[in-house]
Design an enzyme around this catalytic site. Structure first.
Site, PDB file in Angstrom:
ATOM      1  N   CYS A  26      -3.883  -0.409   3.850  1.00  0.00           N
ATOM      2  CA  CYS A  26      -4.925   0.452   4.412  1.00  0.00           C
ATOM      3  C   CYS A  26      -4.392   1.892   4.453  1.00  0.00           C
ATOM      4  O   CYS A  26      -3.202   2.132   4.187  1.00  0.00           O
ATOM      5  CB  CYS A  26      -5.287  -0.013   5.819  1.00  0.00           C
ATOM      6  SG  CYS A  26      -3.893   0.116   6.961  1.00  0.00           S
ATOM      7  N   HIS A  63       4.137  -5.134   8.499  1.00  0.00           N
ATOM      8  CA  HIS A  63       4.329  -6.565   8.731  1.00  0.00           C
ATOM      9  C   HIS A  63       4.282  -7.334   7.411  1.00  0.00           C
ATOM     10  O   HIS A  63       3.345  -8.077   7.132  1.00  0.00           O
ATOM     11  CB  HIS A  63       3.278  -7.088   9.716  1.00  0.00           C
ATOM     12  CG  HIS A  63       3.592  -6.707  11.123  1.00  0.00           C
ATOM     13  ND1 HIS A  63       2.645  -6.520  12.092  1.00  0.00           N
ATOM     14  CD2 HIS A  63       4.786  -6.474  11.730  1.00  0.00           C
ATOM     15  CE1 HIS A  63       3.229  -6.193  13.233  1.00  0.00           C
ATOM     16  NE2 HIS A  63       4.522  -6.155  13.024  1.00  0.00           N
ATOM     17  N   CYS A 109      -0.757   5.706  13.081  1.00  0.00           N
ATOM     18  CA  CYS A 109      -2.023   5.918  12.363  1.00  0.00           C
ATOM     19  C   CYS A 109      -2.950   6.769  13.249  1.00  0.00           C
ATOM     20  O   CYS A 109      -3.091   6.496  14.450  1.00  0.00           O
ATOM     21  CB  CYS A 109      -2.676   4.570  12.075  1.00  0.00           C
ATOM     22  SG  CYS A 109      -4.293   4.752  11.312  1.00  0.00           S
ATOM     23  N   HIS A 131       1.344  -7.877  20.019  1.00  0.00           N
ATOM     24  CA  HIS A 131       1.270  -6.909  18.918  1.00  0.00           C
ATOM     25  C   HIS A 131       1.740  -5.527  19.384  1.00  0.00           C
ATOM     26  O   HIS A 131       1.381  -5.085  20.474  1.00  0.00           O
ATOM     27  CB  HIS A 131      -0.171  -6.828  18.394  1.00  0.00           C
ATOM     28  CG  HIS A 131      -0.263  -6.178  17.057  1.00  0.00           C
ATOM     29  ND1 HIS A 131      -0.248  -4.816  16.913  1.00  0.00           N
ATOM     30  CD2 HIS A 131      -0.318  -6.698  15.810  1.00  0.00           C
ATOM     31  CE1 HIS A 131      -0.327  -4.522  15.621  1.00  0.00           C
ATOM     32  NE2 HIS A 131      -0.362  -5.646  14.924  1.00  0.00           N
ATOM     33  N   GLU A 145       0.846  -2.558  18.609  1.00  0.00           N
ATOM     34  CA  GLU A 145      -0.237  -1.613  18.933  1.00  0.00           C
ATOM     35  C   GLU A 145      -0.723  -1.835  20.363  1.00  0.00           C
ATOM     36  O   GLU A 145      -0.963  -0.879  21.114  1.00  0.00           O
ATOM     37  CB  GLU A 145      -1.399  -1.797  17.946  1.00  0.00           C
ATOM     38  CG  GLU A 145      -2.550  -0.839  18.220  1.00  0.00           C
ATOM     39  CD  GLU A 145      -3.770  -1.114  17.363  1.00  0.00           C
ATOM     40  OE1 GLU A 145      -3.619  -1.494  16.189  1.00  0.00           O
ATOM     41  OE2 GLU A 145      -4.891  -0.938  17.883  1.00  0.00           O
ATOM     42  N   THR A 167      -7.324  -2.040  16.932  1.00  0.00           N
ATOM     43  CA  THR A 167      -8.017  -1.506  15.746  1.00  0.00           C
ATOM     44  C   THR A 167      -8.332  -2.586  14.713  1.00  0.00           C
ATOM     45  O   THR A 167      -9.236  -2.415  13.903  1.00  0.00           O
ATOM     46  CB  THR A 167      -7.174  -0.407  15.056  1.00  0.00           C
ATOM     47  OG1 THR A 167      -5.878  -0.929  14.786  1.00  0.00           O
ATOM     48  CG2 THR A 167      -7.066   0.839  15.901  1.00  0.00           C
ATOM     49  N   CYS A 215     -11.180  -0.463  13.504  1.00  0.00           N
ATOM     50  CA  CYS A 215     -11.086   0.384  12.305  1.00  0.00           C
ATOM     51  C   CYS A 215     -12.016  -0.141  11.208  1.00  0.00           C
ATOM     52  O   CYS A 215     -12.079  -1.350  10.982  1.00  0.00           O
ATOM     53  CB  CYS A 215      -9.631   0.337  11.839  1.00  0.00           C
ATOM     54  SG  CYS A 215      -9.359   1.136  10.281  1.00  0.00           S
ATOM     55  N   SER A 224       1.796 -10.813  10.003  1.00  0.00           N
ATOM     56  CA  SER A 224       0.774  -9.758  10.008  1.00  0.00           C
ATOM     57  C   SER A 224      -0.490 -10.259  10.702  1.00  0.00           C
ATOM     58  O   SER A 224      -1.129 -11.221  10.254  1.00  0.00           O
ATOM     59  CB  SER A 224       0.458  -9.343   8.565  1.00  0.00           C
ATOM     60  OG  SER A 224      -0.818  -8.764   8.498  1.00  0.00           O
ATOM     61  N   ASN A 253      -3.460  -8.875  11.045  1.00  0.00           N
ATOM     62  CA  ASN A 253      -4.744  -8.744  10.357  1.00  0.00           C
ATOM     63  C   ASN A 253      -4.849  -9.708   9.180  1.00  0.00           C
ATOM     64  O   ASN A 253      -5.937 -10.177   8.856  1.00  0.00           O
ATOM     65  CB  ASN A 253      -5.011  -7.289   9.970  1.00  0.00           C
ATOM     66  CG  ASN A 253      -4.155  -6.820   8.827  1.00  0.00           C
ATOM     67  OD1 ASN A 253      -4.485  -7.033   7.678  1.00  0.00           O
ATOM     68  ND2 ASN A 253      -3.022  -6.198   9.127  1.00  0.00           N
TER      69      ASN A 253
END
Ligand code: SF4
Length: 273
Positions: free
Chosen positions: A12, A40, A94, A122, A124, A156, A184, A212, A214
């Site tokens: 991304c 990740h 980000c 996580h 974040e 996100t 996001c 990861s 996501n």
């Protein structure tokens, strides 16, 4: 067997930016240290290490006072420690994560109790919680929040369905709820496209790190529709998976390098001839 590849898979904007900043930094002086993996993805992190971008788990392990902050952002207390110790900091947070951090700060300043929706472990989320300065919590099923004014900020990379569900659980507990939608659009696009592919194909392959968040979420979405496999590299593919399949769809998380997806496509094309 037909092979379909998602258009919106792989790195991304935030991950591309973090890698670019890290590479620029090591071009000047080597090495630079990342507090936790820069992305990740185990294979990509090994490649970055060869270039002088080294993953560490504590400030003490940083030998030259040069540190890069990952796209996930960082807890403000840790950032303050780095500043006080005069570290050279390359901030690759980000901008969309930074925006979410600002929303948490704003909610706290306006007197809301903050509920953050996302994965507890996580980075974040740990960072976002830090901005709540002890007046926030991470949403979970058992949570009993009794605050008159609640502010909500999602991770996100959160799935919109989970966001909606969490909101429905939070609403009855407050007289006022202020929600910032920080999901996001890169996440939204990836999930939307993965669903579309999974409906159309017989088997789904999701490429990306097992660590990861996501990528794991994409895998969870795909397996609701069709048999799906989460792999880190093309070598893991087994011909058995496609015995009765006429089509296979491929998608990848936001931290998966393009080369890993290319290798998977190549392997599947070989299997299908
Ligand atoms: S998924 Fe979105 S918010 Fe997260 S790092 Fe990538 S671009 Fe930034």
């Amino acid at each position: 067997m037909k092979v379909y590849r998602a258009r919106h898979g792989g790195f991304c904007f935030g991950v591309k930016r973090a890698i670019r900043l890290a590479l620029e930094a090591v071009r000047k002086v080597k090495p630079i240290y990342s507090l936790g993996p820069l992305i990740h993805n185990r294979l990509a992190v090994e490649e970055l290490k060869k270039k002088g971008i080294i993953t560490v788990n504590s400030i003490r392990a940083i030998k030259n006072k040069r540190v890069i902050i990952r796209s996930h952002g960082i807890n403000p207390e840790v950032l303050e420690q780095l500043r006080k110790k005069d570290f050279e900091i390359v901030d690759a947070t980000c901008p969309r994560v930074r925006r979410a951090q600002r929303f948490v700060e704003r909610l706290i300043n306006e007197g809301y109790y903050v509920v953050i929706i996302g994965e507890e472990d996580h980075p974040e989320i740990k960072g976002l919680l830090g901005y709540a300065q002890g007046r926030g919590v991470i949403f979970n099923e058992q949570l009993r929040i009794r605050h008159r004014r609640i502010g909500v900020v999602p991770q996100t990379t959160l799935d919109v369905d989970h966001f909606n569900y969490a909101i429905s659980r939070i609403l009855p507990n407050a007289t006022e709820v202020k929600i910032y939608n920080t999901i996001c659009h890169e996440t939204v696009l990836r999930i939307k496209e993965a669903k579309k592919l999974a409906r159309r194909c017989d088997v789904m392959i999701v490429v990306g790190g097992k660590n990861s968040a996501n990528t794991t979420r994409l895998y969870e979405v795909c397996k609701r529709y069709k048999p799906s496999y989460h792999i880190e590299s093309a070598e893991e593919i087994s011909g058995e998976w496609f015995k009765d399949a006429e089509s296979v769809g491929i998608t990848a998380g936001a931290s998966t390098p393009k080369i890993q997806v290319d290798q998977v496509v190549k392997r599947l094309k070989l299997l299908s001839v």
